[in-house]
Write a protein that holds these residues in place. Structure first.
Motif, short mmCIF file in Angstrom:
data_model
loop_
_atom_site.label_atom_id
_atom_site.label_comp_id
_atom_site.label_asym_id
_atom_site.label_seq_id
_atom_site.Cartn_x
_atom_site.Cartn_y
_atom_site.Cartn_z
N ALA A 169 -3.63 3.28 3.81
CA ALA A 169 -4.28 3.58 2.53
C ALA A 169 -4.85 5.00 2.52
O ALA A 169 -5.03 5.59 1.46
N ASP B 236 -4.14 5.78 -5.92
CA ASP B 236 -5.13 5.75 -4.84
C ASP B 236 -5.42 4.29 -4.55
O ASP B 236 -5.68 3.52 -5.48
N VAL B 237 -5.38 3.91 -3.29
CA VAL B 237 -5.60 2.50 -2.94
C VAL B 237 -6.87 2.37 -2.10
O VAL B 237 -6.97 2.98 -1.02
N THR B 238 -7.85 1.63 -2.62
CA THR B 238 -9.04 1.34 -1.83
C THR B 238 -8.88 -0.07 -1.29
O THR B 238 -8.81 -1.02 -2.06
N PRO B 239 -8.78 -0.21 0.03
CA PRO B 239 -8.51 -1.55 0.57
C PRO B 239 -9.77 -2.34 0.92
O PRO B 239 -10.77 -1.78 1.37
N ARG C 264 1.12 4.12 -2.93
CA ARG C 264 0.77 5.52 -2.67
C ARG C 264 1.96 6.44 -2.96
O ARG C 264 1.77 7.54 -3.49
N SER D 288 -6.34 0.77 6.84
CA SER D 288 -6.99 2.01 6.39
C SER D 288 -6.12 3.22 6.68
O SER D 288 -6.13 4.18 5.91
N GLU E 55 -7.76 5.62 3.24
CA GLU E 55 -9.13 5.48 2.72
C GLU E 55 -9.92 4.55 3.61
O GLU E 55 -9.35 3.73 4.34
N ILE F 246 0.85 -1.20 0.00
CA ILE F 246 0.00 0.00 0.00
C ILE F 246 0.89 1.25 0.00
O ILE F 246 0.69 2.19 -0.76
N ARG F 247 1.92 1.22 0.88
CA ARG F 247 2.81 2.37 1.00
C ARG F 247 3.52 2.65 -0.34
O ARG F 247 3.56 3.76 -0.82
#
Ligand code: CTP
Length: 397
Positions: free
Chosen positions: A55, A33-36, A28, A52, A57, A24-25
């Motif tokens: 992310a 954009d990361v939606t987990p 980004r 979250s 998000e 994720i890191r």
């Protein structure tokens, strides 16, 4: 770079889930954009809060989360991303994907999506090698699912072999490759596929044995090279590929209208097995048996879609490719067909029942262009598609 790309990241349940925090890191950092989405088992390995927080998000984990459903339904969630990434993809998640199960949010998103999916498998080596997993892998690959890894190495369970999840930077590279602009990006390509059904009466129709496998594989290969694909398909056996614009039709006349509506395009490939004839007037009601036997059926020739497009004075696509299904004298018939239909290339194949090509998984191709004929070695329909997509990319490049 992944600037402004939306990645839906599904984190499955496995010890490798901790690497997904780093993933994720890294994503980004590159502007994505990361939606987990965290599966229930995934939540046993990493905490919802850390996912979250990294992310930045909202985390999605529950199929029946009414608040989330009001904000963004799970169908929309599955389609709003540029790419869905499953990391770690467990044996269980892969089995669900291969069999179309949808009993939680992650599997439902994967079934509902029309976005491309990349998975990073992670599991014990014996689970990876198990024939059931191997069957699922083959199914997922033929569905167009992209893979990153797994790698060979020491596993958390103490065994050694394939099954280790790819490292986060390897997954990032695979994601970048999946989202990269291919040689066909910016090109709009039309593909016709499948059989057509010509009605006799409300319950009967005339059809042929085309499964749509070759056209579908070709649409997938063109899309993988970055083309915007408009896929006009008759009622085929194989489902249409993900990520292409599908226009479903039944009859040859409907196919012609859908093809005209899709123009202009940079290239048009006519892989459909169009019925040459239709009933002049299909019966309005079901035809009944009668003492006088079968009534005479009156046929009219269908429009030749390929020839219509290839002979257009205005708006003819720069590259028009036809297929030729022949049962004898393949090359000579195909050379004549190229001239008669006015197309640039003919992809000829021998559909004599003895070859097993019609409805089968392999194809023997002779490519006919204005430069002459090329014999391709026997290969799978997927390989034919990849090779043809490459040739189209060269021709349009
Ligand atoms: N084709 C088409 N519209 C039709 C018939 C065929 O667009 N009404 C296209 C097919 O998609 C394929 C090519 O024409 O790309 C050749 O198809 P084929 O069935 O081999 O040829 P026919 O036109 O049926 O010719 P013949 O009956 O002489 O074999």
């Amino acid at each position: 770079m992944l600037a402004s790309k939306r990645i839906l990241l599904i984190i499955g349940g496995g010890i490798a889930a901790f690497k997904s925090l780093d993933l994720i890191r890294r994503l980004r950092e590159r502007g994505a954009d990361v939606t987990p989405v965290l599966t229930r088992a995934g939540g046993a390995f990493v905490t919802p809060l850390s996912v979250s927080a990294l992310a930045g998000e909202k985390l999605h984990s529950d199929l029946f989360d009414l608040t989330a459903e009001a904000e963004m339904g799970h169908i929309e969630l599955s389609r709003s991303a540029d790419l869905i990434v499953v990391a770690p993809a467990t044996a269980d998640l892969m089995a669900k994907m291969a069999h179309g199960l949808a009993d939680d949010l992650a599997s439902t998103l994967l079934l509902a999506t029309d976005t491309r999916v990349l998975i990073a498998p992670a599991m014990n080596v014996r689970m990876w090698q198990h024939p059931a997993t191997q069957r699922n892998i083959a199914t997922l690959k033929s569905d167009g699912i992209l893979f990153s890894g797994p790698n060979d190495g020491d596993m958390a369970c103490g065994e050694h072999g394939p099954g280790r999840m790819s490292e986060p930077l390897e997954i990032v590279t695979a994601i970048e490759a999946a989202l990269a602009n291919g040689p066909l990006s910016g090109k709009r390509i039309l593909v016709t596929s499948g059989p057509t059904h010509e009605p006799i009466d409300p319950v009967r129709y005339i059809a042929n044995r085309s499964s749509g496998a070759q056209g579908t594989a070709l649409a997938r290969a063109l899309s993988a090279l970055g083309a915007e694909v408009i896929f006009v398909t008759g009622p085929a056996e194989v489902p249409p590929p993900k990520g292409v614009e599908v226009r479903a039709v039944k009859t040859a006349q409907e196919m012609l209208e859908a093809v005209k509506a899709a123009l202009p395009v940079d290239a048009a490939v006519f892989a459909a097995a169009v019925a040459d004839w239709r009933m002049t007037e299909p019966a309005r009601n079901k035809m009944k048996k009668s003492k006088s036997g079968l009534k005479q059926l009156d046929f009219t020739e269908n429009p030749d879609i390929l020839a219509t497009v290839a002979h257009m004075n205005k708006g003819r696509p720069p590259l028009v490719v036809g297929f030729a299904a022949e049962t004898d004298d393949v090359v000579r018939n195909a050379i004549n067909k190229r001239k008669r239909k006015g197309c640039d290339w003919i992809v000829a194949n021998d559909v004599n029942p003895a070859t097993g090509i019609m409805g089968g998984s392999h194809n023997d191709i002779v490519l006919i262009t204005h430069d002459g004929t090329e014999d391709w070695p026997r290969m799978s329909k997927t390989q034919v598609a990849a090779q043809l997509a490459d040739r189209i990319a060269q021709a349009l490049g």
